[in-house]
Design a protein around this motif. Structure first.
Motif, PDB file in Angstrom:
ATOM      1  N   VAL A   1       9.486   4.148   6.543  1.00 17.99           N
ATOM      2  CA  VAL A   1       9.369   4.941   5.314  1.00 17.99           C
ATOM      3  C   VAL A   1      10.342   6.103   5.422  1.00 17.99           C
ATOM      4  N   PRO A   2      11.504   5.993   4.775  1.00 16.48           N
ATOM      5  CA  PRO A   2      12.496   7.063   4.916  1.00 16.48           C
ATOM      6  C   PRO A   2      12.110   8.291   4.110  1.00 16.48           C
ATOM      7  N   GLU A   3      12.602   9.431   4.564  1.00 14.60           N
ATOM      8  CA  GLU A   3      12.515  10.657   3.781  1.00 14.60           C
ATOM      9  C   GLU A   3      13.251  10.381   2.460  1.00 14.60           C
ATOM     10  N   GLN A   4      12.649  10.715   1.347  1.00 14.44           N
ATOM     11  CA  GLN A   4      13.238  10.352   0.064  1.00 14.44           C
ATOM     12  C   GLN A   4      12.901  11.361  -1.021  1.00 14.44           C
ATOM     13  N   ARG A   5      13.803  11.435  -1.991  1.00 12.40           N
ATOM     14  CA  ARG A   5      13.539  12.212  -3.196  1.00 12.40           C
ATOM     15  C   ARG A   5      13.562  11.205  -4.324  1.00 12.40           C
TER      16      ARG A   5
ATOM     17  N   GLN B   1       0.833  -1.214   0.000  1.00 15.28           N
ATOM     18  CA  GLN B   1       0.000   0.000   0.000  1.00 15.28           C
ATOM     19  C   GLN B   1       0.867   1.263   0.000  1.00 15.28           C
ATOM     20  N   THR B   2       1.886   1.267   0.828  1.00 19.85           N
ATOM     21  CA  THR B   2       2.752   2.445   0.953  1.00 19.85           C
ATOM     22  C   THR B   2       3.519   2.700  -0.344  1.00 19.85           C
ATOM     23  N   LEU B   3       4.054   1.626  -0.935  1.00 19.51           N
ATOM     24  CA  LEU B   3       4.796   1.804  -2.190  1.00 19.51           C
ATOM     25  C   LEU B   3       3.883   2.331  -3.291  1.00 19.51           C
ATOM     26  N   ARG B   4       2.671   1.793  -3.322  1.00 20.90           N
ATOM     27  CA  ARG B   4       1.712   2.236  -4.342  1.00 20.90           C
ATOM     28  C   ARG B   4       1.384   3.718  -4.139  1.00 20.90           C
ATOM     29  N   ASP B   5       1.137   4.106  -2.894  1.00 24.50           N
ATOM     30  CA  ASP B   5       0.780   5.497  -2.590  1.00 24.50           C
ATOM     31  C   ASP B   5       1.929   6.452  -2.906  1.00 24.50           C
ATOM     32  N   LEU B   6       3.148   6.037  -2.571  1.00 24.06           N
ATOM     33  CA  LEU B   6       4.297   6.920  -2.818  1.00 24.06           C
ATOM     34  C   LEU B   6       4.611   7.000  -4.310  1.00 24.06           C
ATOM     35  N   SER B   7       4.507   5.872  -5.012  1.00 20.96           N
ATOM     36  CA  SER B   7       4.866   5.853  -6.428  1.00 20.96           C
ATOM     37  C   SER B   7       3.827   6.568  -7.289  1.00 20.96           C
ATOM     38  N   ARG B   8       2.570   6.466  -6.915  1.00 22.64           N
ATOM     39  CA  ARG B   8       1.472   7.097  -7.665  1.00 22.64           C
ATOM     40  C   ARG B   8       1.615   6.862  -9.171  1.00 22.64           C
ATOM     41  N   ASP B   9       2.122   5.675  -9.495  1.00 25.17           N
ATOM     42  CA  ASP B   9       2.247   5.311 -10.906  1.00 25.17           C
ATOM     43  C   ASP B   9       3.173   6.241 -11.686  1.00 25.17           C
ATOM     44  N   ALA B  10       4.028   6.972 -10.980  1.00 23.86           N
ATOM     45  CA  ALA B  10       4.836   7.983 -11.665  1.00 23.86           C
ATOM     46  C   ALA B  10       6.302   8.004 -11.251  1.00 23.86           C
ATOM     47  N   ILE B  11       6.582   7.714  -9.987  1.00 25.58           N
ATOM     48  CA  ILE B  11       7.974   7.806  -9.513  1.00 25.58           C
ATOM     49  C   ILE B  11       8.332   6.571  -8.693  1.00 25.58           C
ATOM     50  N   GLU B  12       9.645   6.321  -8.590  1.00 30.94           N
ATOM     51  CA  GLU B  12      10.099   5.210  -7.751  1.00 30.94           C
ATOM     52  C   GLU B  12       9.866   5.546  -6.279  1.00 30.94           C
ATOM     53  N   ALA B  13       9.779   4.497  -5.473  1.00 26.40           N
ATOM     54  CA  ALA B  13       9.584   4.687  -4.034  1.00 26.40           C
ATOM     55  C   ALA B  13      10.346   3.601  -3.297  1.00 26.40           C
ATOM     56  N   VAL B  14      10.752   3.924  -2.067  1.00 27.32           N
ATOM     57  CA  VAL B  14      11.512   2.943  -1.287  1.00 27.32           C
ATOM     58  C   VAL B  14      11.004   2.897   0.149  1.00 27.32           C
TER      59      VAL B  14
END
Ligand code: ZN
Length: 165
Positions: free
Chosen positions: A60-64, A27-40
């Motif tokens: 969930v680390p602070e990430q760019r 769920q978290t990866l999907r929400d962070l990626s929003r189908d547009a960016i990588e997430a970790v």
């Protein structure tokens, strides 16, 4: 707490992962990626024995991030390690998304957050869009030392993880 693992043993052969943590990861990866960016995200956990570890927390680390990369700033990496160590635990596993196929890129080899021998890095394809947490749909890589990450065969992935209720 099991006494005194000061480092992650390189002999770990089984990771217990609560089903709820897997679901939260997806769920978290999907929400962070929003189908547009990588997430970790990261799995914090403790070492039970020389061969067994248990994931306890989703971090969930602070990430760019952008479409083809993610970056966790150095000060955030240091904060994470300190916070996790204060609880006698470790960052055991990294999980991140890719826009398409799952594999470990040269940048992934270089920038992985857990770096101990035997550290695991899981790559989820297609921005985790339809991923339900099934690890067989990902690629799983193990740090063989000196920045070399080996992809584990499907059979090894199935025995490495034990999903717990
Ligand atoms: Zn990657």
């Amino acid at each position: 707490m099991a006494d005194g693992f000061r480092a992650v043993p390189p002999t770990l052969a089984r990771y217990r992962v609560p089903r709820a943590l897997l679901r939260a990861t997806a769920q978290t990866l999907r929400d962070l990626s929003r189908d547009a960016i990588e997430a970790v995200v990261l799995w914090q956990g403790h070492v039970v024995s020389e061969v067994v570890a248990e994931a306890t927390e989703l971090v969930v680390p602070e990430q760019r991030a952008g479409r083809l990369h993610f970056d966790v700033p150095l000060d955030e990496r240091l904060r994470l390690v300190e916070r996790v160590a204060a609880r006698g635990e470790f960052i055991l596993v990294q999980v991140h998304t890719h826009p398409a196929e799952a594999f470990h890129s040269a940048a992934d080899d270089r920038l992985a957050i857990p770096r101990h021998l035997g550290a695991l890095s899981i790559v989820v394809p297609y921005f985790a869009r339809d991923w339900d947490g099934d690890l067989r749909a990902t690629s799983v890589h193990r740090h063989a030392g000196a920045g070399v990450w080996e992809e584990l065969p499907r059979g090894a992935v199935e025995t490495l993880f034990e999903v717990t209720p």
